[in-house]
Motif scaffolding. Structure first.
Motif, PDB file in Angstrom:
ATOM      1  N   THR A  43       0.645  -1.000  -0.153  1.00 25.26           N
ATOM      2  CA  THR A  43       0.018   0.083   0.167  1.00 25.26           C
ATOM      3  C   THR A  43       0.859   0.978   0.190  1.00 25.26           C
ATOM      4  OG1 THR A  43       0.549   0.072   2.912  1.00 25.26           O
ATOM      5  CG2 THR A  43      -1.746  -1.192   1.709  1.00 25.26           C
ATOM      6  N   ASP A  44      -0.430   2.889   0.206  1.00 20.59           N
ATOM      7  CA  ASP A  44       0.817   3.768  -0.531  1.00 20.59           C
ATOM      8  C   ASP A  44       1.433   3.737   1.614  1.00 20.59           C
ATOM      9  OD1 ASP A  44      -1.702   4.567   0.106  1.00 20.59           O
ATOM     10  OD2 ASP A  44      -0.971   6.291  -1.250  1.00 20.59           O
ATOM     11  N   ALA A  45       0.581   3.448   2.528  1.00 17.91           N
ATOM     12  CA  ALA A  45       0.890   4.006   4.032  1.00 17.91           C
ATOM     13  C   ALA A  45       1.084   3.307   4.827  1.00 17.91           C
ATOM     14  CB  ALA A  45      -1.161   3.008   4.403  1.00 17.91           C
ATOM     15  N   CYS A  46       0.982   3.776   5.920  1.00 19.45           N
ATOM     16  CA  CYS A  46       2.457   3.147   6.649  1.00 19.45           C
ATOM     17  C   CYS A  46       1.926   2.622   8.141  1.00 19.45           C
ATOM     18  CB  CYS A  46       2.720   4.447   8.485  1.00 19.45           C
ATOM     19  SG  CYS A  46       0.952   5.008   8.690  1.00 19.45           S
ATOM     20  N   VAL A  47       2.763   0.720   8.473  1.00 20.48           N
ATOM     21  CA  VAL A  47       1.942  -0.206   8.412  1.00 20.48           C
ATOM     22  C   VAL A  47       1.141  -0.499   9.551  1.00 20.48           C
ATOM     23  CG1 VAL A  47       4.160  -1.305   7.501  1.00 20.48           C
ATOM     24  CG2 VAL A  47       4.003  -0.085   9.892  1.00 20.48           C
ATOM     25  N   LEU A  48       0.968   1.095  10.467  1.00 18.02           N
ATOM     26  CA  LEU A  48      -0.119   1.426  11.503  1.00 18.02           C
ATOM     27  C   LEU A  48      -1.055   1.425  10.572  1.00 18.02           C
ATOM     28  CD1 LEU A  48      -1.309   1.714  14.318  1.00 18.02           C
ATOM     29  CD2 LEU A  48      -0.061   3.976  14.500  1.00 18.02           C
ATOM     30  N   ALA A  49      -1.623   2.474  10.084  1.00 19.14           N
ATOM     31  CA  ALA A  49      -2.326   2.353   8.934  1.00 19.14           C
ATOM     32  C   ALA A  49      -3.269   1.805   9.060  1.00 19.14           C
ATOM     33  CB  ALA A  49      -2.313   3.227   8.359  1.00 19.14           C
ATOM     34  N   TRP A  50      -2.211   0.275   7.556  1.00 22.35           N
ATOM     35  CA  TRP A  50      -2.671  -0.645   7.023  1.00 22.35           C
ATOM     36  C   TRP A  50      -2.946  -2.262   8.322  1.00 22.35           C
ATOM     37  CZ3 TRP A  50      -0.472  -5.975   8.740  1.00 22.35           C
ATOM     38  CH2 TRP A  50      -0.842  -7.186   7.729  1.00 22.35           C
ATOM     39  N   ALA A  51      -2.723  -1.709   9.525  1.00 24.22           N
ATOM     40  CA  ALA A  51      -3.377  -2.815  10.139  1.00 24.22           C
ATOM     41  C   ALA A  51      -4.562  -2.301  10.521  1.00 24.22           C
ATOM     42  CB  ALA A  51      -2.118  -2.789  11.117  1.00 24.22           C
ATOM     43  N   ALA A  52      -4.280  -1.166  10.867  1.00 26.54           N
ATOM     44  CA  ALA A  52      -6.190  -0.618  11.143  1.00 26.54           C
ATOM     45  C   ALA A  52      -7.276  -0.976  10.222  1.00 26.54           C
ATOM     46  CB  ALA A  52      -5.727   0.595  11.466  1.00 26.54           C
ATOM     47  N   GLU A  53      -6.872  -0.674   8.744  1.00 23.16           N
ATOM     48  CA  GLU A  53      -7.557  -1.245   8.052  1.00 23.16           C
ATOM     49  C   GLU A  53      -7.965  -2.419   7.404  1.00 23.16           C
ATOM     50  OE1 GLU A  53      -8.354   0.761   4.779  1.00 23.16           O
ATOM     51  OE2 GLU A  53      -8.918   1.142   6.456  1.00 23.16           O
ATOM     52  N   GLN A  54      -7.108  -3.692   8.313  1.00 29.18           N
ATOM     53  CA  GLN A  54      -7.602  -4.914   8.546  1.00 29.18           C
ATOM     54  C   GLN A  54      -8.407  -5.141   9.442  1.00 29.18           C
ATOM     55  OE1 GLN A  54      -6.308  -6.493   5.781  1.00 29.18           O
ATOM     56  NE2 GLN A  54      -5.133  -4.743   5.362  1.00 29.18           N
ATOM     57  N   TYR A  55      -9.533  -4.403   9.883  1.00 27.30           N
ATOM     58  CA  TYR A  55     -10.310  -4.702  11.399  1.00 27.30           C
ATOM     59  C   TYR A  55     -10.820  -5.751  11.267  1.00 27.30           C
ATOM     60  CZ  TYR A  55     -12.899  -3.047  15.048  1.00 27.30           C
ATOM     61  OH  TYR A  55     -13.579  -3.148  16.369  1.00 27.30           O
ATOM     62  N   TYR A  56     -11.612  -6.078   9.376  1.00 30.46           N
ATOM     63  CA  TYR A  56     -12.264  -7.099   9.571  1.00 30.46           C
ATOM     64  C   TYR A  56     -11.151  -8.973  10.177  1.00 30.46           C
ATOM     65  CZ  TYR A  56      -8.771  -7.996   5.470  1.00 30.46           C
ATOM     66  OH  TYR A  56      -8.253  -7.737   4.882  1.00 30.46           O
ATOM     67  N   SER A  57     -10.028  -8.952  10.472  1.00 25.37           N
ATOM     68  CA  SER A  57      -8.915  -9.486  11.130  1.00 25.37           C
ATOM     69  C   SER A  57      -9.540  -9.686  12.666  1.00 25.37           C
ATOM     70  CB  SER A  57      -7.809  -9.362  10.537  1.00 25.37           C
ATOM     71  OG  SER A  57      -7.049 -11.133  10.731  1.00 25.37           O
ATOM     72  N   SER A  58      -9.371 -10.723  13.319  1.00 25.13           N
ATOM     73  CA  SER A  58      -9.297 -10.945  14.414  1.00 25.13           C
ATOM     74  C   SER A  58      -8.055 -10.352  15.623  1.00 25.13           C
ATOM     75  CB  SER A  58      -9.386 -12.076  15.114  1.00 25.13           C
ATOM     76  OG  SER A  58      -8.663 -13.203  14.546  1.00 25.13           O
ATOM     77  N   ASP A  59      -7.114 -10.387  14.794  1.00 26.40           N
ATOM     78  CA  ASP A  59      -6.187  -9.829  15.425  1.00 26.40           C
ATOM     79  C   ASP A  59      -5.977  -8.602  15.018  1.00 26.40           C
ATOM     80  OD1 ASP A  59      -4.696 -10.748  13.131  1.00 26.40           O
ATOM     81  OD2 ASP A  59      -3.701 -11.713  13.315  1.00 26.40           O
ATOM     82  N   ALA A  60      -6.363  -7.591  14.662  1.00 25.77           N
ATOM     83  CA  ALA A  60      -6.165  -6.267  14.006  1.00 25.77           C
ATOM     84  C   ALA A  60      -6.505  -5.659  15.281  1.00 25.77           C
ATOM     85  CB  ALA A  60      -7.142  -5.785  13.403  1.00 25.77           C
ATOM     86  N   ARG A  61      -6.711  -6.249  16.125  1.00 25.79           N
ATOM     87  CA  ARG A  61      -6.560  -4.261  17.023  1.00 25.79           C
ATOM     88  C   ARG A  61      -4.953  -4.828  17.762  1.00 25.79           C
ATOM     89  NH1 ARG A  61      -6.565  -4.269  22.598  1.00 25.79           N
ATOM     90  NH2 ARG A  61      -7.682  -2.352  23.411  1.00 25.79           N
ATOM     91  N   GLU A  62      -4.920  -5.808  18.510  1.00 23.01           N
ATOM     92  CA  GLU A  62      -3.686  -6.635  18.575  1.00 23.01           C
ATOM     93  C   GLU A  62      -2.895  -6.269  17.883  1.00 23.01           C
ATOM     94  OE1 GLU A  62      -1.137  -8.253  21.693  1.00 23.01           O
ATOM     95  OE2 GLU A  62      -3.839  -7.931  21.680  1.00 23.01           O
ATOM     96  N   ARG A  63      -2.427  -5.889  16.183  1.00 26.40           N
ATOM     97  CA  ARG A  63      -1.309  -5.544  15.493  1.00 26.40           C
ATOM     98  C   ARG A  63      -1.028  -4.190  16.228  1.00 26.40           C
ATOM     99  NH1 ARG A  63      -3.647  -7.770   9.846  1.00 26.40           N
ATOM    100  NH2 ARG A  63      -2.615  -9.531  10.427  1.00 26.40           N
ATOM    101  N   CYS A  64      -2.235  -3.736  16.061  1.00 20.73           N
ATOM    102  CA  CYS A  64      -2.836  -1.783  16.777  1.00 20.73           C
ATOM    103  C   CYS A  64      -1.612  -1.674  17.484  1.00 20.73           C
ATOM    104  CB  CYS A  64      -3.687  -1.427  16.107  1.00 20.73           C
ATOM    105  SG  CYS A  64      -4.425  -1.288  14.631  1.00 20.73           S
ATOM    106  N   ARG A  65      -1.842  -2.271  17.993  1.00 20.44           N
ATOM    107  CA  ARG A  65      -1.263  -1.899  19.987  1.00 20.44           C
ATOM    108  C   ARG A  65       0.543  -3.029  19.838  1.00 20.44           C
ATOM    109  NH1 ARG A  65       0.050  -5.452  24.475  1.00 20.44           N
ATOM    110  NH2 ARG A  65      -0.640  -6.854  23.190  1.00 20.44           N
ATOM    111  N   LEU A  66       0.347  -3.668  19.330  1.00 26.13           N
ATOM    112  CA  LEU A  66       1.742  -3.449  19.176  1.00 26.13           C
ATOM    113  C   LEU A  66       2.610  -2.578  18.611  1.00 26.13           C
ATOM    114  CD1 LEU A  66       1.390  -8.093  18.905  1.00 26.13           C
ATOM    115  CD2 LEU A  66       2.401  -6.653  20.988  1.00 26.13           C
ATOM    116  N   LEU A  67       2.198  -2.241  17.841  1.00 25.91           N
ATOM    117  CA  LEU A  67       2.927  -0.777  16.719  1.00 25.91           C
ATOM    118  C   LEU A  67       2.859  -0.025  17.479  1.00 25.91           C
ATOM    119  CD1 LEU A  67       1.671  -2.032  13.264  1.00 25.91           C
ATOM    120  CD2 LEU A  67       3.838  -2.069  13.777  1.00 25.91           C
ATOM    121  N   LEU A  68       1.807   0.043  18.383  1.00 22.68           N
ATOM    122  CA  LEU A  68       1.852   1.683  18.960  1.00 22.68           C
ATOM    123  C   LEU A  68       2.974   1.610  20.461  1.00 22.68           C
ATOM    124  CD1 LEU A  68      -2.254   2.085  19.164  1.00 22.68           C
ATOM    125  CD2 LEU A  68       0.182   4.026  18.417  1.00 22.68           C
TER     126      LEU A  68
END
Length: 496
Positions: A43-68
């Motif tokens: 994508t042309d977005a940073c990985v945090l934005a990409w992870a947030a866009e994967q909200y349909y995935s059950s581990d999206a919140r965990e990805r965002c938490r770890l990145l933050l």
């Protein structure tokens, strides 16, 4: 950080771990120096934005938490749009991820390249909970105090107007409203909050605004429009009636000179017109509304095809032959708009002058002819009935009587059997003879053959020919005796 690995390799390892979605590999990749603000390769977005866009995935919140936790910046713009991760989560209404970003300093007021903020995007999605969370996180305190004449200070007005237009309840927007010391400050910049509430039928918002001491029910927005103008123009007639009941003036014109009565006539609201005219009479003390006011509203109603509204205004005193500044009558305006019902009402019920021209010398029929050239002939065909010297075409002949199939029977394309008074007569148009058969005669010949020219009642031949044609036959021509004597048709030859 692992020595010997390039930053590109560390980032590749982080990307692989993020796509895998497992906590430990992500932690390890971050610990080894993977950049939490890297641009996602796909994508042309940073990985945090990409992870947030994967909200349909059950581990999206965990990805965002770890990145933050690994230091990702929730306010980092990326891509052509300049969206931050906060924009992504606000646009998708990912409330739990938004809460994580707000804890790490996420800013709801940062603008992308289109001037949109995460806060405004949450409002456009009617995500009042996310809006409330961002306001409480510090956005509200950082909004500038609105100052008259300073458009840059009107951000709170812009946000509040969006909330009202999206149907937001005062429960959610009250903090924004409390931020504004005077709601009239935004009028000069086009931010009529009450006007937005009226246009979108947000009654709760209007009630909250009318409770303010500085509220002016006759406040004028750009273009000279009052709340009453906007309510009628948006066909919110119940709201308009409510405003009149609250004391809104009915005699204020906008910059185009239109009174609320004009707008009601344009919209065809008869009940609202009657209410406004009653208020006008009460205000002036006169028994009738000013003729010029009635005429203008009458012309507008006809122009917009509201036959009933036009008729009400005529009964109220409007002049049936009134004209606008182009010399156009109500009939001409209704014709130009192809409003058939209004045209017929004006002519049939009120006998308007069909020959009165406009300033260009054109009458209603001329305008109807212009429409006829474009394939719309209905009004031209109607108005021609009222043109001088017009004579209607004769009525079509009555349909022929039904065929008595017991009496008439097609024998061939050139002959027909006719039964009458016990006789059967066969008219043969090839031989030009008629054969009479009498079934009552049992001995000898029961047939009599006559040539057509010897038949006393020649009209019987014409009747037989007509019936044969109606039954699908194709008889050749036959000339009567008189025509033969004058050199008429001769007997045809039968085809071989």
């Amino acid at each position: 950080m692992v020595l010997g690995l390039s930053q590109k390799e560390r980032n590749a390892a982080l990307w692989t771990a993020l796509k895998g979605g497992k906590e430990e590999p992500i932690r390890q990749a971050l610990a080894r120096g993977g950049d939490p603000d890297m641009i996602a390769p796909e994508t042309d977005a940073c990985v945090l934005a990409w992870a947030a866009e994967q909200y349909y995935s059950s581990d999206a919140r965990e990805r965002c938490r770890l990145l933050l936790e690994g230091g990702a910046n929730p306010n980092l713009p990326s891509g052509d749009s300049g969206n931050t991760p906060m924009h992504y989560v606000a646009r998708r209404a990912h409330r739990d991820i938004l809460a994580l970003m707000l804890e790490k300093g996420g800013d709801g007021l940062l603008k992308n390249k289109h001037g949109q903020t995460p806060l405004s995007q949450a409002i456009s999605q009617r995500d009042w909970q996310s809006m409330d969370a961002m306001l409480k996180s510090g956005c509200l305190d950082r909004l500038p105090q609105p100052v008259a004449g300073d458009r840059d200070s009107m951000q709170v007005f812009a946000l509040l107007r969006e909330v009202i237009e999206q149907g937001g309840h005062p429960h959610y927007f009250q903090p924004l409203l409390d931020k504004i010391p005077d709601i009239n400050v935004g009028l000069s910049a086009g931010y009529g909050l009450a006007h937005s509430a009226v246009a979108k039928s947000n009654v709760a918002a209007l009630d909250a605004l009318t409770a303010r001491p500085e509220f002016d029910i006759d406040a004028v927005l750009r273009g000279g429009r009052t709340l009453l103008h906007i309510a009628i123009g948006s066909q919110n007639f119940d709201m308009a009636q409510s405003l009149i009941g609250r004391g809104a003036r009915v005699d204020m014109a906008d910059e185009r000179g239109r009174l609320p009565l004009d707008v009601a006539a344009q919209q065809g609201s008869v009940s609202l017109m009657n209410t406004i005219m009653k208020k006008m009479r009460e205000a002036s003390g006169a028994e009738q509304v000013d003729i010029a006011v009635l005429n203008r509203a009458f012309l507008l109603s006809a122009e917009n095809g509201h036959a009933r509204a036009a008729e009400v205004l005529l009964r109220a005193g409007a002049e049936k032959d009134a004209v606008n500044d182009k010399g156009e009558t109500a009939l001409i305006l209704a014709t130009k708009g192809q409003h058939t019902e209004a045209v017929k009402m004006l002519i049939v019920k009120h006998d308007v002058d069909t020959q009165q021209p406009d300033n260009a010398g054109m009458i209603a029929y001329d305008h109807a002819q212009e429409h006829k050239k474009k394939g719309k002939a209905e009004l031209a065909d109607y108005l021609i009935l009222f043109q001088p010297g017009y004579e209607p075409p004769p009525p079509p002949p009555p349909p022929p009587p039904p065929i008595d199939h017991n009496r008439y029977v097609k024998a061939s394309d050139a002959s027909i059997d006719v039964k009458e008074k016990g006789l059967t007569m066969t008219f043969n148009f090839w031989t030009q003879q008629v054969i009479f058969r009498d079934p009552e005669i049992k001995q000898g010949s029961n047939m009599t053959i006559l040539k057509f020219e010897d038949i006393p009642r020649q009209e019987a031949i014409a009747e037989a020919r007509e019936m044969l044609q109606r039954l699908g036959g194709k008889p050749p021509e036959y000339a009567s005796i008189g025509a033969q004597k004058k050199g008429g048709l001769s007997m045809p030859s039968k085809p071989s």
